[in-house]
Design a protein around this motif. Structure first.
Motif, PDB file in Angstrom:
ATOM      1  N   ILE A   1       0.836  -1.207   0.000  1.00 34.54           N
ATOM      2  CA  ILE A   1       0.000   0.000   0.000  1.00 34.54           C
ATOM      3  C   ILE A   1       0.868   1.254   0.000  1.00 34.54           C
ATOM      4  O   ILE A   1       0.606   2.220  -0.733  1.00 34.54           O
ATOM      5  CB  ILE A   1      -0.939  -0.010   1.220  1.00 34.54           C
TER       6      ILE A   1
ATOM      7  N   LYS B   1       2.362   1.833  -3.469  1.00 37.48           N
ATOM      8  CA  LYS B   1       1.354   2.323  -4.419  1.00 37.48           C
ATOM      9  C   LYS B   1       1.050   3.804  -4.181  1.00 37.48           C
ATOM     10  O   LYS B   1       0.871   4.572  -5.126  1.00 37.48           O
ATOM     11  CB  LYS B   1       0.088   1.475  -4.302  1.00 37.48           C
ATOM     12  N   ARG B   2       1.032   4.203  -2.919  1.00 38.51           N
ATOM     13  CA  ARG B   2       0.828   5.624  -2.617  1.00 38.51           C
ATOM     14  C   ARG B   2       2.030   6.447  -3.077  1.00 38.51           C
ATOM     15  O   ARG B   2       1.881   7.552  -3.600  1.00 38.51           O
ATOM     16  CB  ARG B   2       0.608   5.805  -1.114  1.00 38.51           C
ATOM     17  N   TYR B   3       3.211   5.923  -2.885  1.00 40.42           N
ATOM     18  CA  TYR B   3       4.436   6.638  -3.245  1.00 40.42           C
ATOM     19  C   TYR B   3       4.529   6.842  -4.756  1.00 40.42           C
ATOM     20  O   TYR B   3       4.907   7.927  -5.220  1.00 40.42           O
ATOM     21  CB  TYR B   3       5.646   5.836  -2.762  1.00 40.42           C
TER      22      TYR B   3
ATOM     23  N   GLY C   1       2.005   6.777  -6.838  1.00 35.98           N
ATOM     24  CA  GLY C   1       0.857   7.549  -7.300  1.00 35.98           C
ATOM     25  C   GLY C   1       0.230   6.990  -8.567  1.00 35.98           C
ATOM     26  O   GLY C   1      -0.155   5.827  -8.629  1.00 35.98           O
TER      27      GLY C   1
END
Length: 252
Positions: free
Chosen positions: A87, A90-92, A94
């Motif tokens: 997670i 995936k945030r890093y 973007g």
């Protein structure tokens, strides 16, 4: 300082409950923070059915709570952690869906190979997801995502992500060491590195073969020379065979 979840001052009704012994059916009384209890009637030990180990993937008091957990539950803790790494990556990354997809593919292969080769999945899967963060850093600094630059930039970003997730320092060091490898692997690499390397190699070759299908001879050469574990070689044989050119029929 005591973990708030263990402090009885914060307990609510239901913190003490009864559960049936799976062996003889007798009632066993549990406190909510107990890992296990032994049945007074049959003597079998029962794991607390209501104990939630989700916090163990991030809580700084987890070691004092989990020191007595059985191996199967400690393995579950590692699964929780790798999900949190996924997670975070995936945030890093973007909206860079191509690299998110690549990291996910490497992790999927790493898990398959890791289970067969008995590697440390927490280390291997963290490396599989985090190796892609170097691409973002390399592009921002050098306007290039050349693989060597990615491997140079990945460890610092990965260390920050893992530190923020509360990872064990030894795990952080090993993951960063694995993803910083810029040379051809030697004969003395550890098993976790070999598993990660095979998973990444397979994902890279698969992506390339979709654009430029392999000949049977090329596939045979790759399997013989590019993979470090038997399970990696076997999985590569299965997956890359899907992207081989079919032999042309001989003309009579």
């Amino acid at each position: 300082m005591q973990c708030p979840g263990q402090d009885t001052r914060y307990w609510k009704p239901g913190a003490v409950f009864e559960a049936k012994c799976p062996h003889c059916g007798s009632e066993i009384e549990f406190f909510k923070d107990e890992v296990s209890r032994r049945c007074k009637k049959c003597g079998e030990r029962m794991i607390n059915p209501k104990l939630d180990f989700g916090c163990a993937s991030y809580c700084k008091y987890a070691e004092q709570c989990l020191g007595v957990l059985p191996p199967e539950l400690l393995a579950g803790r590692e699964d929780l952690f790798k999900d949190r790494v996924a997670i975070a990556v995936k945030r890093y990354l973007g909206k860079d869906f191509r690299r998110v997809g690549h990291a996910t593919r490497v992790a999927r292969y790493a898990e398959q190979i890791g289970k067969q080769e008995r590697g440390n999945l927490a280390v291997i899967l963290s490396a599989a997801y985090l190796h892609s963060v170097g691409a973002k850093e390399a592009w921002e600094k050098y306007q290039s995502d050349e693989p060597r630059l990615q491997e140079i930039e990945a460890p610092a970003a990965a260390r920050e992500i893992l530190t923020n997730l509360g990872a064990n320092p030894k795990l952080i060091d090993e993951v960063c060491d694995i993803i910083s490898y810029v040379d051809a692997p030697g004969a003395n690499e550890n098993q976790n590195f070999k598993i990660y390397y095979d998973a990444k190699m397979l994902a890279d070759l698969e992506e390339s073969a979709k654009e430029h299908p392999l000949s049977p001879e090329e596939l045979e050469g790759l399997l013989a020379n590019r993979f470090l574990t038997p399970s990696g070689r076997e999985l590569a044989s299965q997956e890359l065979a899907k992207h081989c050119r079919k032999p042309q029929a001989s003309q009579s």
